[in-house]
Design a protein around this motif. Sequence first.
Motif, short mmCIF file in Angstrom:
data_model
loop_
_atom_site.label_atom_id
_atom_site.label_comp_id
_atom_site.label_asym_id
_atom_site.label_seq_id
_atom_site.Cartn_x
_atom_site.Cartn_y
_atom_site.Cartn_z
N LYS A 1 0.82 -1.23 0.00
CA LYS A 1 0.00 0.00 0.00
C LYS A 1 0.85 1.27 0.00
CE LYS A 1 -3.90 -2.23 0.24
NZ LYS A 1 -4.69 -2.27 1.48
N HIS A 2 2.17 1.16 0.09
CA HIS A 2 3.01 2.35 0.15
C HIS A 2 3.43 2.76 -1.26
CE1 HIS A 2 3.78 0.33 4.17
NE2 HIS A 2 3.16 1.45 4.47
N SER A 3 3.04 3.95 -1.65
CA SER A 3 3.27 4.41 -3.01
C SER A 3 4.62 5.09 -3.17
CB SER A 3 2.16 5.38 -3.41
OG SER A 3 2.26 6.59 -2.65
N THR A 4 5.01 5.29 -4.42
CA THR A 4 6.25 6.03 -4.72
C THR A 4 6.20 7.42 -4.09
OG1 THR A 4 6.53 4.84 -6.81
CG2 THR A 4 7.66 6.96 -6.59
N GLU A 5 5.06 8.07 -4.19
CA GLU A 5 4.92 9.43 -3.67
C GLU A 5 5.05 9.45 -2.15
OE1 GLU A 5 3.50 9.02 -7.61
OE2 GLU A 5 2.80 7.97 -5.81
N GLN A 6 4.44 8.49 -1.46
CA GLN A 6 4.51 8.45 0.00
C GLN A 6 5.94 8.19 0.48
OE1 GLN A 6 1.67 5.36 0.79
NE2 GLN A 6 -0.01 6.81 1.19
N LEU A 7 6.62 7.25 -0.15
CA LEU A 7 8.00 6.93 0.23
C LEU A 7 8.93 8.12 -0.03
CD1 LEU A 7 8.02 3.32 -1.24
CD2 LEU A 7 8.30 3.86 1.18
N SER A 8 8.77 8.75 -1.19
CA SER A 8 9.62 9.90 -1.53
C SER A 8 9.36 11.07 -0.59
CB SER A 8 9.35 10.33 -2.99
OG SER A 8 9.68 9.30 -3.89
#
Length: 594
Positions: free
Chosen positions: A200-207
């Motif tokens: 559920k962790h997106s590229t945007e959230q991680l970045s």
Amino acid sequence: MISNKISKYPLNGLVLKRLLSGQTSPKRSEAEQSRGQQLKTTTLPNGLVVTSLANQSPIARIGVIVRAGARYEPLDQLGLTHTLRSMAGFSTQDSTVFGITRNIEYVGGSLTALTTRDDMIYILENDSSYTDLNLKYLSDTIMKPAFKRWQIKDNLHRQRVDLSYFRDNQQLVLLEALHSVAYRGGLRNSIYSPDFMIGKHSTEQLSRYVDQHFVSNRTAIVGFGVEHNQLLERVDKWFSMSKGDRGNSGQSKFIGGETRVDTNSEVTYVAVAAEGVGAKNQKEVLSLSLLQTILGTGPRVQSSEGKHTKLGEAVAKTTSDPFAVSAFNISYSDSGLFGVTVAASPQDIHKAVKAAVTQLRASAKSISDEELKIAKHSLKASTLLAAEDPNVLVEEIATQSLNAGQVISLKDYEKAVDSITVQDITTLATKITKSKGAMASSSEGKHTKLGEAVAKTTSDPFAVSAFNISYSDSGLFGVTVAASPQDIHKAVKAAVTQLRASAKSISDEELKIAKHSLKASTLLAAEDPNVLVEEIATQSLNAGQVISLKDYEKAVDSITVQDITTLANKITKSKAAMASVGPLQNAPYLEDLL
């Protein structure tokens, strides 16, 4: 090889142990070399702390620790740091995963990622002649991760493997459960992702998380086998981090409570703790570490049964079966947990835990000078042994740099241990034993009343639980049972019989335990803001007012055995309903149970 370790505990957290080695070497140890060299620390204008130890080793170790552990995860992104940890070494904005892996492994190096609730930790090890080359990949991994969508998807199996290993380790399950009930806020967060958040962790959230938390004033860099000026030059070249504090504060409060976890273990594990002390208060951390050592941290020799410690002697009097008992002392930057863990057979666990807690309280009041002397020798020895592991030393130095802005030498550490008095320990210990407590236990679900009843009817796996559903003007109370088709009839009958028996006879001790458990589960549920909003709105509609958590606890405490048995007898004698799903050839009919 690129490795992703699960977790670590700091030097003054859980006691660090090292296997005894039968090998000898004429070379000086890491700790001896460290004593002969001077630690140098520089705080850069942007707040980044750089520490070096030129220990003449042919291997260079660079550790980067960032105050961005699990406690700083947003509430709707739990497990995000687990994803970060497991994706260390994947493609960055400047390097591919193949390039990072090939170049580091080609020269025999390694890149390791670890997490705690406080910190994210990255350690690079290689021949010192290749440090300049590989620092680029370490820097890219930390500051320029790409988090490509297909690689996030490819990484899911690694996270699931992590969770599988985690669930197989009952001590880890116990400690994670203890944190979940002991704290409100960031320290409640697990270093493992919940199942429902995997993927559920997106590229945007991680970045965004990296951008907000991976900043200079939350970072420390430690170098072994490198000159200080050289390290400063390399940091200036590869770690031009921005300064700021845009992330979650990670604020936490110790609230105490109780939780129980059903597992497939035949042994029951229990952890009992009170709030300890934060790592920034060295004197108090050392005082509790010495108390932990006096109580005992389990066997230190492989063939030992662990009975010859204060806790071991106390628990040994309660059972003839194998058991394990240990004191623990976990310190975070601003809080900690101090207590005992006990593992024993289900029939003996109650007496074993009671004996351990009684011994803890007794030791908090009375410690002899001889016991303290022995504990000081033991604590210093275990610390020096742990410091023999250069990776542990890197992590510890980096953690101290972030917590205090400076690093204590091993020589000063020994002096600090020697300065602790009996009065220091008993004063702090008495305060802790009188404070709120937290407790977690894990065992097979069959050790509940319903579980014990159904277990007698089948040798196959099963699940049984009571439920209580309330609506505005009605409700449902009963039991659910899942079992093999051949055993389901006997299992359901046993569960219903136990329900009726419990409706007639409940002990004061059972009610006391149930009250603690109910209040704890309610407080835990209230940690979820969506659950809290829904509950407050429902109460407002049903009663026109909202009961506070404090009044709720008083209401729970006011319930008597008579209140429960009177209502339960009324319910068990009323009309009933039943539903069955699955192979039904052996499923009971309602008339079979009445």
